[in-house]
Design an enzyme around this catalytic site. Structure first.
Site, PDB file in Angstrom:
ATOM      1  N   ARG A   1       0.805  -1.225   0.000  1.00  0.00           N
ATOM      2  CA  ARG A   1       0.000   0.000   0.000  1.00  0.00           C
ATOM      3  C   ARG A   1       0.838   1.274   0.000  1.00  0.00           C
ATOM      4  NH1 ARG A   1      -5.251   1.062   0.787  1.00  0.00           N
ATOM      5  NH2 ARG A   1      -5.860   3.100   1.612  1.00  0.00           N
TER       6      ARG A   1
ATOM      7  N   THR B   1      34.852 -11.362   9.057  1.00  0.00           N
ATOM      8  CA  THR B   1      33.745 -12.083   9.670  1.00  0.00           C
ATOM      9  C   THR B   1      32.463 -11.479   9.116  1.00  0.00           C
ATOM     10  OG1 THR B   1      32.830 -12.886  11.780  1.00  0.00           O
ATOM     11  CG2 THR B   1      33.472 -10.567  11.688  1.00  0.00           C
TER      12      THR B   1
ATOM     13  N   HIS C   1      -5.606  23.096  26.253  1.00  0.00           N
ATOM     14  CA  HIS C   1      -6.550  22.102  26.783  1.00  0.00           C
ATOM     15  C   HIS C   1      -7.823  22.037  25.939  1.00  0.00           C
ATOM     16  CE1 HIS C   1      -4.002  21.980  30.365  1.00  0.00           C
ATOM     17  NE2 HIS C   1      -4.032  23.294  30.328  1.00  0.00           N
TER      18      HIS C   1
ATOM     19  N   SER D   1     -16.492   8.975   2.572  1.00  0.00           N
ATOM     20  CA  SER D   1     -17.162   7.861   3.232  1.00  0.00           C
ATOM     21  C   SER D   1     -17.930   7.067   2.187  1.00  0.00           C
ATOM     22  CB  SER D   1     -18.131   8.374   4.306  1.00  0.00           C
ATOM     23  OG  SER D   1     -19.004   7.344   4.756  1.00  0.00           O
ATOM     24  N   SER D   2     -17.981   5.746   2.365  1.00  0.00           N
ATOM     25  CA  SER D   2     -18.696   4.906   1.412  1.00  0.00           C
ATOM     26  C   SER D   2     -20.204   5.041   1.551  1.00  0.00           C
ATOM     27  CB  SER D   2     -18.280   3.443   1.590  1.00  0.00           C
ATOM     28  OG  SER D   2     -18.652   2.986   2.885  1.00  0.00           O
TER      29      SER D   2
ATOM     30  N   ARG E   1      16.597  -6.261  11.330  1.00  0.00           N
ATOM     31  CA  ARG E   1      16.215  -6.156   9.923  1.00  0.00           C
ATOM     32  C   ARG E   1      14.979  -5.272   9.723  1.00  0.00           C
ATOM     33  NH1 ARG E   1      18.506 -10.446   6.540  1.00  0.00           N
ATOM     34  NH2 ARG E   1      19.842 -11.777   7.817  1.00  0.00           N
TER      35      ARG E   1
ATOM     36  N   ASP F   1      23.183 -16.148   5.366  1.00  0.00           N
ATOM     37  CA  ASP F   1      23.017 -15.154   4.300  1.00  0.00           C
ATOM     38  C   ASP F   1      24.338 -14.614   3.762  1.00  0.00           C
ATOM     39  OD1 ASP F   1      23.504 -13.851   6.703  1.00  0.00           O
ATOM     40  OD2 ASP F   1      22.034 -12.260   6.381  1.00  0.00           O
TER      41      ASP F   1
ATOM     42  N   LYS G   1     -19.126  13.613   3.595  1.00  0.00           N
ATOM     43  CA  LYS G   1     -17.909  13.627   4.407  1.00  0.00           C
ATOM     44  C   LYS G   1     -16.683  14.061   3.604  1.00  0.00           C
ATOM     45  CE  LYS G   1     -17.407  12.297   8.083  1.00  0.00           C
ATOM     46  NZ  LYS G   1     -17.275  10.900   8.531  1.00  0.00           N
ATOM     47  N   ARG G   2     -15.850  14.906   4.258  1.00  0.00           N
ATOM     48  CA  ARG G   2     -14.528  15.262   3.726  1.00  0.00           C
ATOM     49  C   ARG G   2     -13.514  14.961   4.829  1.00  0.00           C
ATOM     50  NH1 ARG G   2     -14.567  20.887   0.374  1.00  0.00           N
ATOM     51  NH2 ARG G   2     -12.361  20.562   0.828  1.00  0.00           N
TER      52      ARG G   2
END
Length: 464
Positions: free
Chosen positions: A24, A115, A164, A290-291, A338, A90, A296-297
């Site tokens: 993604r 090494t 606050h 929104s689906s 890793r 590896d 909605k934004r």
């Protein structure tokens, strides 16, 4: 040595990847430095540096060193992975793949005197330094410059300050943004210093140069020569590994940067609340919030930045747990280390996304003015009590508190409450015209040094 040539990453994200950074959130520029193929390329590059140094000290010929370098440059991650099925190791797999590309006379000198972690630790330092200095820091600096422009444009745009979650006293929107100019600018500078302190090693199995001492008169100089070819300094002390300290410090600064960006994203997200509506994340054509709720934004990009910051913190905790390695080496960090690139990739991703949305942020100055007046001027309670004190009121704070609370309760202006209160009005009459203006219109006359401070910060960071 010539600069490393990293493998070209694929342009498309991998829909079969487990890690979202490869799916993604795939980013070609990040993949160039942090992919598995790049990790192997950095290790092969260290093998090249070793071969060149072996030639310089007379252990092998120039022809043999060149053979090893040429073979190392052609190493493919797929071949190393296939070989590791046999070796179960590896670095040994990498060494075997390099050996497969050279003559029999050159084979003994591949990985000679090394090494595994002479190669791994040094390659990792080089990789993390490169991604820091060529991707992460430049992206942070780009974000800072975008914020500088916003701060400059809105240095005089008055906004209510909030503490606050409540209305405090007026500032300017530029002043609010200048906070993040300063904080992110300072964090990027710290990252420059810390990434420059990443070090390598070529000191052998326990860090005491045992193997090299058989063949080289000055193993410390040999180590310095190997690492110098790739632009690294040797660690002042190493065991089989480079202690995690320097990497942990850099990752701590990554966490700071991520936290600052999350803070900015939180602020911008809250300012987009329907009841506040002082800023808007630009909505592109065809974009859906929104689906089901078509109106909605959602500030989803800002929320993504906040969410991504959690991964950076997680890797900082991971790195701190790797500060301990038993005696001269254990393998308790071999898997967890890793995952360090996740932090670097996440900060780079956050900076790019935040830069994009802040570059298109829509600021509603009218909404800011509307919100400034929501309290009917009660936000002038601070200068009111100070002026009461100036003119001798012995309970100035309590009186100003009572007046401002009454103003809010009655939904009327603070000035009306003051002038209808005999005691308060007596002091009010002593105020100068300029002092009355502060109480009457704090949004115009009580912003302190917000604009000046903003411009000072802009001057410090602009184009830096």
């Amino acid at each position: 040595m010539k600069p490393i040539t990293l493998p070209e990453p694929p342009k498309e994200q991998n829909y079969y990847a487990i890690d979202p950074l490869d799916g993604r959130y795939y980013d070609v520029e990040i993949a160039r430095y942090l992919s598995e193929s790049s990790r192997i390329a950095y290790q092969a590059y260290m093998e090249s540096a070793l071969a060149m140094t072996l030639w310089e000290v007379g252990i092998c010929s120039k022809e043999i060193a060149d053979e090893i370098v040429n073979s190392a440059e052609k190493i493919m991650a797929e071949d190393v992975a296939n070989e590791e099925q046999t070796t179960k190791h590896d670095v040994k797999a990498l060494v075997n793949c390099i050996k497969a590309g050279v003559s029999d006379s050159a084979k003994p000198f591949v990985h000679f005197g090394a090494t595994s972690y002479d190669i791994v630790a040094s390659a990792s330092a080089l990789q993390l330094r490169d991604v820091s200095q060529k991707v992460v820091i430049p992206r942070l600096k780009d974000l800072v410059q975008t914020l500088v422009k916003i701060a400059e444009e809105h240095a005089e745009t008055v906004q209510i300050g909030r503490t606050h979650g409540q209305h405090a006293v007026p500032i300017t929107f530029g002043f609010a943004i200048a906070e993040y100019v300063q904080r992110l600018g300072a964090s990027a500078r710290s990252m420059e210093v810390l990434s420059g302190k990443l070090v390598g090693k070529f000191s052998g199995a326990v860090g005491a140069y045992n193997a090299l001492s058989i063949f080289v008169d000055d193993p410390v100089a040999f180590e310095k020569s190997v690492l110098g070819k790739v632009g690294l300094e040797p660690a002042e002390y190493s065991t089989q590994i480079v202690p995690a300290d320097v990497t942990v410090r850099l990752m701590a600064e990554l966490t700071v940067s991520a936290g600052i960006m999350a803070n900015l994203a939180h602020d911008m997200r809250h300012l987009q609340r329907t009841e506040i509506a002082e800023t808007r994340e630009k909505f592109e054509t065809g974009q859906t919030g929104s689906s089901t709720m078509a109106h909605k934004r959602n500030p989803w990009n800002f929320e993504n930045v906040v969410s991504m910051s959690k991964q950076v913190l997680a890797q900082s905790v991971n790195a701190n747990q790797n500060l301990s390695s038993e005696h001269q080496r254990d393998l308790t960090d071999s898997a967890s280390a890793r995952f360090y690139p996740v932090a670097f990739a996440s900060v780079a991703s956050m900076a790019k996304r935040l830069n994009g949305i802040m570059g298109k942020i829509e600021v509603d100055a009218e909404a800011m003015q509307r919100n400034l007046k929501l309290s009917g001027g009660a936000i002038a309670a601070e200068p009111l009590y100070l002026l009461f004190e100036k003119y001798g009121h012995t309970q100035a704070h309590e009186k100003a508190k009572a007046l401002s609370h009454k103003s809010l309760e009655l939904n009327t202006s603070l000035v009306e409450v003051i002038t209808s209160d005999p005691e308060a009005n007596e002091y009010w009459q002593k105020f100068t015209d300029k002092e009355k203006q502060i109480i009457e219109s704090p949004e115009l006359h009580y912003t302190g040094l917000a604009s000046q401070k903003t411009r000072n910060i802009i001057a410090k960071w602009k184009s830096s």
